[in-house]
Design a protein around this motif. Sequence first.
Motif, PDB file in Angstrom:
ATOM      1  N   SER A 115       0.815  -1.220   0.000  1.00  0.00           N
ATOM      2  CA  SER A 115       0.000   0.000   0.000  1.00  0.00           C
ATOM      3  C   SER A 115       0.844   1.265   0.000  1.00  0.00           C
TER       4      SER A 115
ATOM      5  N   SER B  67       3.301   2.618  -4.151  1.00  0.00           N
ATOM      6  CA  SER B  67       2.999   3.540  -5.242  1.00  0.00           C
ATOM      7  C   SER B  67       1.680   4.238  -4.964  1.00  0.00           C
ATOM      8  N   ASP B  68       1.416   5.310  -5.716  1.00  0.00           N
ATOM      9  CA  ASP B  68       0.131   5.996  -5.585  1.00  0.00           C
ATOM     10  C   ASP B  68      -0.937   5.318  -6.431  1.00  0.00           C
ATOM     11  N   GLU B  69      -0.548   4.268  -7.149  1.00  0.00           N
ATOM     12  CA  GLU B  69      -1.481   3.467  -7.930  1.00  0.00           C
ATOM     13  C   GLU B  69      -1.339   1.999  -7.510  1.00  0.00           C
ATOM     14  N   TYR B  70      -2.365   1.220  -7.790  1.00  0.00           N
ATOM     15  CA  TYR B  70      -2.323  -0.201  -7.442  1.00  0.00           C
ATOM     16  C   TYR B  70      -1.262  -0.914  -8.274  1.00  0.00           C
ATOM     17  N   VAL B  71      -0.408  -1.680  -7.607  1.00  0.00           N
ATOM     18  CA  VAL B  71       0.654  -2.443  -8.278  1.00  0.00           C
ATOM     19  C   VAL B  71       0.303  -3.922  -8.190  1.00  0.00           C
ATOM     20  N   GLU B  72       0.060  -4.515  -9.332  1.00  0.00           N
ATOM     21  CA  GLU B  72      -0.342  -5.927  -9.343  1.00  0.00           C
ATOM     22  C   GLU B  72       0.868  -6.854  -9.301  1.00  0.00           C
TER      23      GLU B  72
ATOM     24  N   LYS C 104       5.608   5.600  -1.734  1.00  0.00           N
ATOM     25  CA  LYS C 104       4.458   6.332  -2.278  1.00  0.00           C
ATOM     26  C   LYS C 104       4.612   7.839  -2.119  1.00  0.00           C
TER      27      LYS C 104
ATOM     28  N   GLU D  59       4.334  10.632  -5.119  1.00  0.00           N
ATOM     29  CA  GLU D  59       3.358  11.724  -5.053  1.00  0.00           C
ATOM     30  C   GLU D  59       4.047  13.079  -5.126  1.00  0.00           C
TER      31      GLU D  59
ATOM     32  N   LYS E   9       5.254  13.667  -8.729  1.00  0.00           N
ATOM     33  CA  LYS E   9       4.147  14.001  -9.617  1.00  0.00           C
ATOM     34  C   LYS E   9       3.612  15.402  -9.343  1.00  0.00           C
TER      35      LYS E   9
ATOM     36  N   ARG F 207     -11.231   9.825 -18.232  1.00  0.00           N
ATOM     37  CA  ARG F 207     -12.402   9.616 -17.367  1.00  0.00           C
ATOM     38  C   ARG F 207     -13.563  10.454 -17.888  1.00  0.00           C
TER      39      ARG F 207
ATOM     40  N   ASN G 157      -6.131  13.753 -20.035  1.00  0.00           N
ATOM     41  CA  ASN G 157      -4.759  13.787 -19.529  1.00  0.00           C
ATOM     42  C   ASN G 157      -3.849  14.492 -20.521  1.00  0.00           C
TER      43      ASN G 157
END
Length: 437
Positions: free
Chosen positions: A185, A188-193, A222, A226, A229, A252, A261
């Motif tokens: 958790s 990263s600021d995004e989900y890492v699979e 993370k 952040e 970015k 989106r 983006n």
Amino acid sequence: MTADNILNEENNEKNDELENSQVEVNSPEEENQGSQEQQSQEDDSTSGGQDDSEAASEGSDVSFNEGDKVTGTVFKVEDKFVRAHIDGSDFEGIIPISQVTNKRIEHPNEVVAEDDSIEAVVIKVEDENERHNLILSIRKLEEDQSYDSLITAKENDETLEGTVMEVVQAGLVVDVGVRGFIPASLLSDEYVEDLEQFAGQTLEVKVEDIDKDKNRVILNRKKIIESQKNDERRGQLQKLTADTIVEGEVVRTTNFGAFINLGAIDGLAHISELSYERVEKVEDAVNIGDKVDVKILDVDVDNERVSLSIKQAQASPFELFIKEHDEGETLEGTVKRLVDFGAFVEVAPGVEGLVHVSEISHDHVAQPADVLDEGEKIQVKILSLNADAEKVSLSIKETTDPGERSTAPSKVYRDETEDDRPTLGDVFGDRFKNLDL
């Protein structure tokens, strides 16, 4: 007296004469000097013995306690331990392979070699039966130093580098001088699979939490992502300029518009800015993943907001319309809206012109709805084209002959009774015609 006795006496006499002759040859000064040299040799011998004794005594008097830091020189590297002479003492240091380093090694020679100078901490003292052995740990000393550095790094919010040693289901085990852990958790600021992609990599991290007593170090990657970015967003915001056209990707959609983006930042194109045609639903105009050109309408650096327009990045339908049509031209249109002052007629996709109520018919028209219906196909004539205001003035009546009036039947009032009796007009008509009333 026998011959042997005589020979012995002669020998004794010769020896006495030799000694007497030597005494006579040596002067008093020489005898004194010889005496001093002999005394000096005796003193040197006595002094040397005392120094050696004192050195041995000093070495044996040195004592160590657990936790002491020591230095020494490696003199032997074996399969499971390292031997070293401890500086300033007659103690020998023994470093088990598990205490050489916190890394996993097969042999101590991967880390140390003979004649290496080492610094370690005492973890056990063996001073029984004059063994004078110390059990040492290089690893513990390095870990203590690493914990001190990590505590300082946390207090100062410093960025560290660590190497991923192991990938586990819940995160990554990272070497930062000691074994640290990055939970998935905080990776990263995004989900890492796929966590395996980080195996063996060197990562930048911050210390999230540290407990030396429990040997626990929690790391955070993370925060760094952040922060990076955020810096990129601020940098790009400062470079964006209103009224310029750039490429973006739809990432989106909502009921009020689409987020696009632009690289480090997303901008919003309101639903009214998606197309020159009326858009009821955002997905009717754009889809996620679409590459689109957008015009930057406004940039708010403080609030990190960018307003965009897709339709204004394209040639407007009106611009295309005036290139293809001229004033005075007649064409077909569709009634889109009826208002009190006229009717809006679509003459091309995205282009509507106004038919003023006075231009609907040669007859008087009180309400456009009295003679027109929305969706009705009609013929209109272009009266004027205003390129600056993008307005088209139209006329319906100019497409018809002025003599053509309303086709609605005229209402004629007649007396349909069969009574032939004269009326008052019939009786008095001629009598009153000359009266000046």
